[in-house]
Scaffold this motif. Structure first.
Motif: not given
Length: 100
Positions: A1-17
């Motif tokens: 929960d903490y990592l998602v609340e801190q906004g970690c999903v968007s940077p991970l998604v940006n690494l996919l390409d």
């Protein structure tokens, strides 16, 4: 929960390409672990709250694009995630008609 609340999903998604297979693999694993956590801690309505977070970051489109990845491990991970968390069966059938 903490990592998602801190906004970690968007940077991970940006690494996919990114071109580096290791970076893409680690990013996919990170997203998958977040989705697994959401599946274990479902909302009262039975939904996974992190599926929406990944969708809002454009993650589904990028994961779908990885189905065309030259690396089989990346391809397999992408397909598994789409089927498990995003109901890809319906979307894949639509994609099949587009590709002819």
């Amino acid at each position: 929960d903490y990592l998602v609340e801190q906004g970690c999903v968007s940077p991970l998604v940006n690494l996919l390409d990114k071109p580096d297979v290791r970076i893409v693999s680690v990013a996919l694993e990170g997203i998958e672990n977040i989705l697994k956590c959401g599946a274990r801690n479902q909302q009262p309505d039975g939904s996974n709250k992190y599926v929406h977070v990944v969708e809002m970051c454009g993650g589904v489109d990028k994961i779908e694009d990885l189905q065309k990845h030259e690396n089989h491990k990346i391809y397999d991970m992408a397909v598994k995630m789409l089927e498990t968390y995003f109901g890809a069966d319906e979307e894949e059938e639509e994609g099949m008609t587009d590709q002819g």
